[in-house]
Write a protein that holds these residues in place. Structure first.
Motif, PDB file in Angstrom:
ATOM      1  N   SER A 136      38.603  36.946  34.395  1.00 44.97           N
ATOM      2  CA  SER A 136      39.106  36.647  35.733  1.00 44.97           C
ATOM      3  C   SER A 136      37.977  36.879  36.723  1.00 44.97           C
ATOM      4  O   SER A 136      36.992  37.557  36.421  1.00 44.97           O
ATOM      5  N   LEU A 137      38.131  36.293  37.893  1.00 44.83           N
ATOM      6  CA  LEU A 137      37.084  36.407  38.908  1.00 44.83           C
ATOM      7  C   LEU A 137      37.194  37.742  39.634  1.00 44.83           C
ATOM      8  O   LEU A 137      38.290  38.182  39.973  1.00 44.83           O
ATOM      9  N   PRO A 138      36.065  38.391  39.894  1.00 38.68           N
ATOM     10  CA  PRO A 138      36.065  39.661  40.625  1.00 38.68           C
ATOM     11  C   PRO A 138      36.066  39.408  42.133  1.00 38.68           C
ATOM     12  O   PRO A 138      36.053  38.260  42.590  1.00 38.68           O
ATOM     13  N   ASP A 139      36.073  40.482  42.886  1.00 43.18           N
ATOM     14  CA  ASP A 139      35.785  40.358  44.314  1.00 43.18           C
ATOM     15  C   ASP A 139      34.277  40.175  44.468  1.00 43.18           C
ATOM     16  O   ASP A 139      33.485  40.911  43.881  1.00 43.18           O
ATOM     17  N   PHE A 140      33.903  39.174  45.250  1.00 39.71           N
ATOM     18  CA  PHE A 140      32.488  38.875  45.443  1.00 39.71           C
ATOM     19  C   PHE A 140      31.998  39.519  46.729  1.00 39.71           C
ATOM     20  O   PHE A 140      32.655  39.439  47.773  1.00 39.71           O
ATOM     21  N   SER A 141      30.832  40.160  46.642  1.00 40.06           N
ATOM     22  CA  SER A 141      30.237  40.777  47.827  1.00 40.06           C
ATOM     23  C   SER A 141      29.418  39.736  48.587  1.00 40.06           C
ATOM     24  O   SER A 141      29.133  38.647  48.087  1.00 40.06           O
ATOM     25  N   LEU A 142      29.026  40.089  49.781  1.00 40.35           N
ATOM     26  CA  LEU A 142      28.238  39.170  50.601  1.00 40.35           C
ATOM     27  C   LEU A 142      26.810  39.027  50.090  1.00 40.35           C
ATOM     28  O   LEU A 142      26.172  38.002  50.306  1.00 40.35           O
ATOM     29  N   ASP A 143      26.295  40.052  49.403  1.00 37.68           N
ATOM     30  CA  ASP A 143      24.895  40.015  48.956  1.00 37.68           C
ATOM     31  C   ASP A 143      24.785  39.407  47.557  1.00 37.68           C
ATOM     32  O   ASP A 143      24.295  40.031  46.621  1.00 37.68           O
ATOM     33  N   ASN A 144      25.265  38.189  47.420  1.00 38.52           N
ATOM     34  CA  ASN A 144      25.154  37.476  46.155  1.00 38.52           C
ATOM     35  C   ASN A 144      24.280  36.241  46.365  1.00 38.52           C
ATOM     36  O   ASN A 144      24.005  35.838  47.490  1.00 38.52           O
ATOM     37  N   ASN A 145      23.849  35.640  45.254  1.00 40.87           N
ATOM     38  CA  ASN A 145      22.950  34.486  45.333  1.00 40.87           C
ATOM     39  C   ASN A 145      23.473  33.292  44.549  1.00 40.87           C
ATOM     40  O   ASN A 145      22.705  32.381  44.242  1.00 40.87           O
ATOM     41  N   PHE A 146      24.757  33.262  44.216  1.00 44.08           N
ATOM     42  CA  PHE A 146      25.306  32.177  43.413  1.00 44.08           C
ATOM     43  C   PHE A 146      25.061  30.821  44.057  1.00 44.08           C
ATOM     44  O   PHE A 146      25.415  30.591  45.209  1.00 44.08           O
ATOM     45  N   GLY A 147      24.459  29.907  43.268  1.00 41.10           N
ATOM     46  CA  GLY A 147      24.333  28.517  43.673  1.00 41.10           C
ATOM     47  C   GLY A 147      25.239  27.631  42.847  1.00 41.10           C
ATOM     48  O   GLY A 147      25.736  26.612  43.331  1.00 41.10           O
ATOM     49  N   SER A 148      25.478  28.026  41.573  1.00 39.11           N
ATOM     50  CA  SER A 148      26.360  27.266  40.681  1.00 39.11           C
ATOM     51  C   SER A 148      27.179  28.239  39.846  1.00 39.11           C
ATOM     52  O   SER A 148      26.625  29.170  39.249  1.00 39.11           O
ATOM     53  N   LEU A 149      28.492  27.988  39.797  1.00 39.88           N
ATOM     54  CA  LEU A 149      29.409  28.784  38.985  1.00 39.88           C
ATOM     55  C   LEU A 149      30.262  27.805  38.193  1.00 39.88           C
ATOM     56  O   LEU A 149      31.086  27.085  38.754  1.00 39.88           O
ATOM     57  N   ILE A 150      30.047  27.763  36.868  1.00 42.76           N
ATOM     58  CA  ILE A 150      30.668  26.759  36.004  1.00 42.76           C
ATOM     59  C   ILE A 150      31.424  27.477  34.888  1.00 42.76           C
ATOM     60  O   ILE A 150      30.815  28.060  33.980  1.00 42.76           O
ATOM     61  N   LEU A 151      32.767  27.425  34.962  1.00 39.68           N
ATOM     62  CA  LEU A 151      33.620  28.134  34.009  1.00 39.68           C
ATOM     63  C   LEU A 151      34.593  27.192  33.317  1.00 39.68           C
ATOM     64  O   LEU A 151      35.549  27.647  32.690  1.00 39.68           O
ATOM     65  N   SER A 152      34.391  25.896  33.407  1.00 40.36           N
ATOM     66  CA  SER A 152      35.361  24.926  32.901  1.00 40.36           C
ATOM     67  C   SER A 152      35.601  25.079  31.403  1.00 40.36           C
ATOM     68  O   SER A 152      34.720  25.500  30.646  1.00 40.36           O
ATOM     69  N   ASP A 153      36.826  24.730  30.993  1.00 42.31           N
ATOM     70  CA  ASP A 153      37.235  24.785  29.582  1.00 42.31           C
ATOM     71  C   ASP A 153      37.057  26.171  28.977  1.00 42.31           C
ATOM     72  O   ASP A 153      36.559  26.337  27.856  1.00 42.31           O
ATOM     73  N   THR A 154      37.444  27.170  29.745  1.00 41.44           N
ATOM     74  CA  THR A 154      37.561  28.537  29.241  1.00 41.44           C
ATOM     75  C   THR A 154      38.983  29.010  29.540  1.00 41.44           C
ATOM     76  O   THR A 154      39.791  28.276  30.114  1.00 41.44           O
ATOM     77  N   ASN A 155      39.291  30.223  29.158  1.00 44.65           N
ATOM     78  CA  ASN A 155      40.616  30.772  29.433  1.00 44.65           C
ATOM     79  C   ASN A 155      40.580  31.763  30.590  1.00 44.65           C
ATOM     80  O   ASN A 155      41.295  32.765  30.572  1.00 44.65           O
ATOM     81  N   PHE A 156      39.740  31.500  31.574  1.00 41.15           N
ATOM     82  CA  PHE A 156      39.769  32.325  32.783  1.00 41.15           C
ATOM     83  C   PHE A 156      41.111  32.130  33.485  1.00 41.15           C
ATOM     84  O   PHE A 156      41.648  31.011  33.519  1.00 41.15           O
ATOM     85  N   PHE A 157      41.633  33.196  34.045  1.00 42.07           N
ATOM     86  CA  PHE A 157      42.985  33.151  34.598  1.00 42.07           C
ATOM     87  C   PHE A 157      43.045  33.967  35.887  1.00 42.07           C
ATOM     88  O   PHE A 157      42.058  34.578  36.309  1.00 42.07           O
ATOM     89  N   GLY A 158      44.234  33.985  36.497  1.00 44.00           N
ATOM     90  CA  GLY A 158      44.454  34.791  37.699  1.00 44.00           C
ATOM     91  C   GLY A 158      44.206  33.997  38.971  1.00 44.00           C
ATOM     92  O   GLY A 158      43.889  32.808  38.957  1.00 44.00           O
ATOM     93  N   ASN A 159      44.360  34.690  40.094  1.00 44.98           N
ATOM     94  CA  ASN A 159      44.166  34.067  41.405  1.00 44.98           C
ATOM     95  C   ASN A 159      42.686  33.923  41.736  1.00 44.98           C
ATOM     96  O   ASN A 159      41.852  34.707  41.269  1.00 44.98           O
ATOM     97  N   LEU A 160      42.392  32.932  42.556  1.00 46.45           N
ATOM     98  CA  LEU A 160      41.053  32.848  43.130  1.00 46.45           C
ATOM     99  C   LEU A 160      40.972  33.865  44.261  1.00 46.45           C
ATOM    100  O   LEU A 160      41.778  33.814  45.200  1.00 46.45           O
ATOM    101  N   PRO A 161      40.052  34.821  44.196  1.00 50.39           N
ATOM    102  CA  PRO A 161      40.024  35.886  45.209  1.00 50.39           C
ATOM    103  C   PRO A 161      39.657  35.344  46.581  1.00 50.39           C
ATOM    104  O   PRO A 161      38.907  34.365  46.700  1.00 50.39           O
ATOM    105  N   ASN A 162      40.187  35.979  47.603  1.00 49.18           N
ATOM    106  CA  ASN A 162      39.861  35.571  48.963  1.00 49.18           C
ATOM    107  C   ASN A 162      38.360  35.725  49.236  1.00 49.18           C
ATOM    108  O   ASN A 162      37.783  34.991  50.054  1.00 49.18           O
ATOM    109  N   THR A 163      37.721  36.653  48.509  1.00 48.29           N
ATOM    110  CA  THR A 163      36.287  36.894  48.703  1.00 48.29           C
ATOM    111  C   THR A 163      35.418  35.780  48.122  1.00 48.29           C
ATOM    112  O   THR A 163      34.192  35.845  48.206  1.00 48.29           O
ATOM    113  N   ILE A 164      36.056  34.744  47.544  1.00 52.15           N
ATOM    114  CA  ILE A 164      35.259  33.609  47.073  1.00 52.15           C
ATOM    115  C   ILE A 164      34.523  32.963  48.236  1.00 52.15           C
ATOM    116  O   ILE A 164      33.495  32.319  48.065  1.00 52.15           O
ATOM    117  N   GLY A 165      35.033  33.174  49.439  1.00 52.34           N
ATOM    118  CA  GLY A 165      34.366  32.670  50.635  1.00 52.34           C
ATOM    119  C   GLY A 165      33.050  33.352  50.938  1.00 52.34           C
ATOM    120  O   GLY A 165      32.303  32.902  51.822  1.00 52.34           O
TER     121      GLY A 165
END
Length: 432
Positions: A271-300
């Protein structure tokens, strides 16, 4: 009465002066002799250094020519000619001082055949690239890697190698980039058959590409190994690797990580964690896995994110409105997440960089798609209406129920209402 009064001291003074002159002359002679010895020593050392450089040049030139003889197609290595300057041969880079070969880049040369063990005589190599060649049916050498102690970049991507990946690669302790990935989705030609504990020796590793490499032997241990050895990862690409088990949230929270692709591992959970502001993600690709749960509000908080691909997972709940903060987002794919529900946040369609949006089989209520598009396509949804601030300037052409609609305007603000409950494939919006 002083007995020395009137005595002549001249001879004594002359003797002292002669002694001093003799000492000075002797000192000058010693200095000249020392400088002469130092000069001869320096010349001897220079000659020895020249001989070493000459021997080294002969050894490295010989190693390269032996390597070439192991190839059965060498048309693109026609500059590799004996008795010529090997530092200007195709794909070869040397350092300026000692003429050591520090880089060998033979990518896209259509090379096949075998890799001669003389490769491991190039002990100053820092970069070795054999990507996109045709070593079909050949395995990666088991021995000799310990001699390439200075290697920092190893790229064998799509080179045609098969079989087991040698444990000897674990001795490359200075590696910063390792690419063993394969383009073919259907075949696992390479495999790891040992525990990934060897990663503890690669404490400098920043880029790791293992797409389509079979990791099933220890597929449940790879993720924990990546966390436990605290690698300074910036790129982690492990698509279709037969990973399984729970993917650690800590990896998703690595501050330096800017590219993560673990798609097409259907037995991988997380599942997705809470994301902090000091991250550098440019691409996040999780398709065709069994990730579950809500998309966190911190995805912003993923302010640098350009590609967010979460299709064919088990995500649920509503889309957080903070997704509208992803100002650099170009591709968003949430398709085939049947547990997602609720309206699409209107802020999503104000993202000026967003050009591709997939929501098929995900959003199960009627969303309003609003945007300033000169050209927009909504496919797979049942089009109910098209309206605009000045409708006579907005032309619509229907493609049939479930086929979608193409709308063209003259800069007016158009709203397209799509009933996703009637959609078989959802819809996609392509901006300018």
């Amino acid at each position: 009465m002083n007995s020395t009064k009137g005595r002549n001291h001249g001879p004594i003074i002359c003797q002292r002066r002669r002694k001093e002159e003799t000492r000075d002359k002797s000192r000058r002679c010693r200095d000249r002799s020392r400088r002469s010895v130092e000069k001869r020593t320096s010349e001897t050392l220079d000659e020895a250094a020249k001989k070493r450089r000459g021997w080294r040049a002969t050894a490295e030139s010989s190693a390269l020519l032996q390597l070439k003889r192991g190839f059965t197609f060498t048309d693109e290595l026609n500059t590799w000619i004996p008795e010529t300057n090997y530092c200007i041969w195709e794909g070869v880079t040397c350092d300026d001082q000692w003429r050591h070969v520090i880089s060998l880049n033979l990518s896209d040369k259509h090379i096949n055949g075998t890799i001669h063990p003389s490769l491991f005589n190039l002990t100053s190599l820092r970069t070795l690239v054999f990507s996109n060649n045709v070593f079909f049916g050949k395995s990666i050498s088991d021995y000799g890697w310990e001699r390439l102690a200075n290697l920092s970049i190893l790229v064998l991507h799509n080179a045609g190698f098969v079989g087991k990946i040698p444990v000897g690669l674990s001795r490359l302790t200075k590696l910063t980039s390792l690419d063993l990935s394969i383009s073919s989705f259907e075949f696992h030609n390479l495999s790891f058959t040992v525990k990934p504990t060897y990663l503890r020796n690669m404490s400098n590793l920043r880029d790791l590409y293992l797409d389509n490499v079979d990791l099933s032997a220890y597929g449940n241990e790879w993720c924990s190994a990546l966390v436990n050895f605290t690698l300074p990862l910036e790129v982690l690409s492990m698509s279709n690797c037969s990973l399984f088990g729970v993917f650690p949230k800590k990896i998703l929270q690595l501050r330096n990580l800017r590219y993560l692709d673990i798609s097409n591992n259907p037995m991988l959970y997380g599942s997705l964690p809470d994301f902090s502001l000091d991250n550098n993600f440019g691409s996040l690709i999780l398709s065709d896995t069994n990730f579950f749960g809500n998309l966190p509000n911190t995805i912003g908080n993923l302010m640098f994110l350009r590609n967010l691909i979460l299709s064919s997972c088990q995500f649920s709940g509503r889309l957080p409105s903070s997704i509208g903060n992803l100002s650099k987002l170009v591709i968003l794919d949430l398709s085939n997440n049947s547990k997602l529900h609720g309206p699409i946040p209107s802020s999503l369609f104000q993202l000026s960089e967003l050009s591709i949006l997939f929501l098929a089989l995900s959003i199960l209520v009627k969303p309003w798609i609003t945007g300033n598009y000169n050209k927009a396509r909504c496919t797979g949804g049942y089009v109910k209406d098209v309206v605009g601030d000045r409708p006579h300037e907005c032309k619509a052409r229907a493609g049939g129920v479930g086929r979608g609609l193409e709308a063209q305007g003259t800069g007016t603000r158009c709203k397209v209402l799509v009933d996703a409950q009637d959609a078989e494939e959802g819809h996609r919006v392509l901006g300018n």
